[in-house]
Write a protein that holds these residues in place. Structure first.
Motif, PDB file in Angstrom:
ATOM      1  N   THR A   1       0.847  -1.186   0.000  1.00 41.74           N
ATOM      2  CA  THR A   1       0.000   0.000   0.000  1.00 41.74           C
ATOM      3  C   THR A   1       0.881   1.234   0.000  1.00 41.74           C
ATOM      4  O   THR A   1       1.838   1.326   0.774  1.00 41.74           O
ATOM      5  CB  THR A   1      -0.906   0.016   1.251  1.00 41.74           C
TER       6      THR A   1
ATOM      7  N   GLY B   1       0.510  -4.039   7.189  1.00 44.90           N
ATOM      8  CA  GLY B   1       0.739  -2.737   7.792  1.00 44.90           C
ATOM      9  C   GLY B   1       2.181  -2.481   8.196  1.00 44.90           C
ATOM     10  O   GLY B   1       2.493  -1.431   8.747  1.00 44.90           O
TER      11      GLY B   1
ATOM     12  N   ARG C   1       5.799  -1.243   7.880  1.00 43.88           N
ATOM     13  CA  ARG C   1       6.400  -0.183   7.074  1.00 43.88           C
ATOM     14  C   ARG C   1       7.666  -0.678   6.380  1.00 43.88           C
ATOM     15  O   ARG C   1       8.528  -1.285   7.011  1.00 43.88           O
ATOM     16  CB  ARG C   1       6.737   1.014   7.943  1.00 43.88           C
TER      17      ARG C   1
ATOM     18  N   ALA D   1       3.852   0.352   2.714  1.00 44.36           N
ATOM     19  CA  ALA D   1       3.631  -0.656   3.749  1.00 44.36           C
ATOM     20  C   ALA D   1       3.232  -1.965   3.088  1.00 44.36           C
ATOM     21  O   ALA D   1       2.673  -1.967   1.978  1.00 44.36           O
ATOM     22  CB  ALA D   1       2.541  -0.199   4.711  1.00 44.36           C
TER      23      ALA D   1
END
Length: 174
Positions: free
Chosen positions: A20, A36, A38, A32
């Motif tokens: 994303t 989620g 990073r 990410a």
């Protein structure tokens, strides 16, 4: 086996991995993974994507993800229009501080280079405070510049070590 890629909104898929991309500031984007985690950031200036990759093991490079996303969202497809007629090629090489001996060898190299076919001009500029310099040469065609690589300069004539080199087509003359 070919890599399968796709971009759907802010979702970038490479093979079976989903990433994303979200805005993180002017010209900066965060990346990410699908959980989620990073992976880093990338910035876009013009058509240049510069990564700040955290080096997460098993993840694709942030540069690859950034280029795919930017190509889909920021870069307009290039049309196959005729390129503007060029009046030559300008090559600019940047140099760090050089010794006087290196500068003498570079002067001899520039004098030799200016006598080569297709070389229109050659300049060297220097900031005495920092020692940073630039070699600027003007060529009739890219082929003339490329031919220089095959030629041998005379003994004692060598170019300065470059930290960066760029070439630009000349579209206007003074």
């Amino acid at each position: 086996m070919a890599v399968k890629t796709s971009v759907d909104g802010n979702r970038v898929t490479i093979d079976d991995y989903i990433y994303t991309v979200t805005p993180a500031g002017p010209g900066q984007y965060a990346v990410a993974d699908e959980f989620g985690g990073r992976l880093g950031y990338f910035t876009v200036r013009g058509r240049v994507v510069t990564p700040d990759d955290y080096g997460v093991q098993g993840a694709h490079p942030v540069l690859q993800i950034g280029k795919l996303w930017a190509a889909a969202h920021l870069f307009k497809p290039t049309e196959k229009a005729a390129a503007p007629a060029t009046k030559g090629l300008c090559r600019i090489a940047t140099h760090e501080r050089a010794s006087e001996a290196d500068l003498e060898k570079a002067r001899a190299y520039r004098a030799w280079m200016k006598k080569q076919p297709g070389c229109k001009a050659s300049y060297f500029v220097l900031d005495p405070a920092t020692g940073k310099g630039m070699s600027i040469s003007i060529w009739e065609t890219r082929e003339h510049l490329n031919a220089l690589r095959e030629m041998r300069p005379p003994e004692g004539a060598t170019p300065l070590q470059s930290t960066s080199v760029e070439s630009f087509p000349i579209v206007e003359e003074p």
